[in-house]
Design a protein around this motif. Sequence first.
Motif, PDB file in Angstrom:
ATOM      1  N   HIS A   1     -10.937  -6.526  -6.479  1.00  0.00           N
ATOM      2  CA  HIS A   1     -11.189  -6.427  -5.042  1.00  0.00           C
ATOM      3  C   HIS A   1     -11.072  -7.783  -4.357  1.00  0.00           C
ATOM      4  CE1 HIS A   1     -15.055  -7.597  -6.795  1.00  0.00           C
ATOM      5  NE2 HIS A   1     -15.290  -8.179  -5.627  1.00  0.00           N
TER       6      HIS A   1
ATOM      7  N   ILE B   1      -3.354 -12.011  -0.623  1.00  0.00           N
ATOM      8  CA  ILE B   1      -4.789 -11.772  -0.783  1.00  0.00           C
ATOM      9  C   ILE B   1      -5.300 -12.314  -2.116  1.00  0.00           C
ATOM     10  CG2 ILE B   1      -5.048  -9.891   0.858  1.00  0.00           C
ATOM     11  CD1 ILE B   1      -4.571  -7.915  -1.285  1.00  0.00           C
TER      12      ILE B   1
ATOM     13  N   LEU C   1      -4.474  -0.049  -0.669  1.00  0.00           N
ATOM     14  CA  LEU C   1      -3.780  -0.367   0.579  1.00  0.00           C
ATOM     15  C   LEU C   1      -2.429   0.326   0.609  1.00  0.00           C
ATOM     16  CD1 LEU C   1      -4.464  -4.206   0.853  1.00  0.00           C
ATOM     17  CD2 LEU C   1      -5.673  -2.343   2.021  1.00  0.00           C
TER      18      LEU C   1
ATOM     19  N   PRO D   1      -7.234  -3.657  -3.504  1.00  0.00           N
ATOM     20  CA  PRO D   1      -5.857  -3.839  -3.031  1.00  0.00           C
ATOM     21  C   PRO D   1      -4.929  -2.690  -3.410  1.00  0.00           C
ATOM     22  CG  PRO D   1      -6.316  -5.327  -4.848  1.00  0.00           C
ATOM     23  CD  PRO D   1      -7.624  -4.689  -4.471  1.00  0.00           C
TER      24      PRO D   1
ATOM     25  N   HIS E   1      -3.888  -4.370   7.509  1.00  0.00           N
ATOM     26  CA  HIS E   1      -3.581  -3.526   6.351  1.00  0.00           C
ATOM     27  C   HIS E   1      -4.280  -2.188   6.581  1.00  0.00           C
ATOM     28  CE1 HIS E   1      -2.316  -7.086   4.008  1.00  0.00           C
ATOM     29  NE2 HIS E   1      -3.428  -7.671   4.429  1.00  0.00           N
TER      30      HIS E   1
ATOM     31  N   VAL F   1      -7.779 -11.896  -4.972  1.00  0.00           N
ATOM     32  CA  VAL F   1      -8.457 -10.752  -5.575  1.00  0.00           C
ATOM     33  C   VAL F   1      -9.289 -11.202  -6.777  1.00  0.00           C
ATOM     34  CG1 VAL F   1      -8.067  -8.578  -6.797  1.00  0.00           C
ATOM     35  CG2 VAL F   1      -6.698  -9.141  -4.785  1.00  0.00           C
TER      36      VAL F   1
ATOM     37  N   ILE G   1      -0.516 -11.029  -4.446  1.00  0.00           N
ATOM     38  CA  ILE G   1      -1.914 -10.964  -4.861  1.00  0.00           C
ATOM     39  C   ILE G   1      -2.174 -12.128  -5.804  1.00  0.00           C
ATOM     40  CG2 ILE G   1      -3.604  -9.673  -6.221  1.00  0.00           C
ATOM     41  CD1 ILE G   1      -2.320  -7.104  -5.146  1.00  0.00           C
TER      42      ILE G   1
ATOM     43  N   VAL H   1       1.211  -6.268   2.056  1.00  0.00           N
ATOM     44  CA  VAL H   1       0.763  -7.280   1.091  1.00  0.00           C
ATOM     45  C   VAL H   1       1.988  -8.008   0.547  1.00  0.00           C
ATOM     46  CG1 VAL H   1      -0.407  -7.707  -1.110  1.00  0.00           C
ATOM     47  CG2 VAL H   1      -1.286  -5.951   0.453  1.00  0.00           C
TER      48      VAL H   1
END
Length: 138
Positions: free
Chosen positions: A45, A28, A102, A99, A9, A30, A110, A107
């Motif tokens: 995050h 991801i 990015l 995120p 990323h 988070v 999330i 991605v």
Amino acid sequence: MAAVELVKHRGGCHCRKVRFEVMAPAVIHVYDCNCSICHKKQNKHFIVPQDQFTLLEGKENLTCYTFNTHAAQHLFCKTCGVQSFYIPRSNPDGYGIMPHCLDEGTVENIELEACDGQNWEKFIAENPEIKQWSQKKD
């Protein structure tokens, strides 16, 4: 348990003077923290080990804010004020990546989890796996 595939990323701040790349899953995990600073900044995050993060440009454009224990290092761009990443108190051997900083396209999803930063010590004691997020994965 199968190893999670990591993807590259890229991201950075609003003015693009700070740029980085991070190796992390396409999906991801988070944390949405409610501690005093995260609440004010809406700091959501995910955490990665240091060796999965590379600052590509802008080191000279970063400044740092610390408070309380001074363990967390809240790094942000001197020009636009955006914090794209920081060194979290929970994982001083890793990086917390935002995120929303990015670049688009890498991605897939999330997964958001609430983090009770207002009761940080208790939350970390009840969730010891958080400290493992910054450990190198083989």
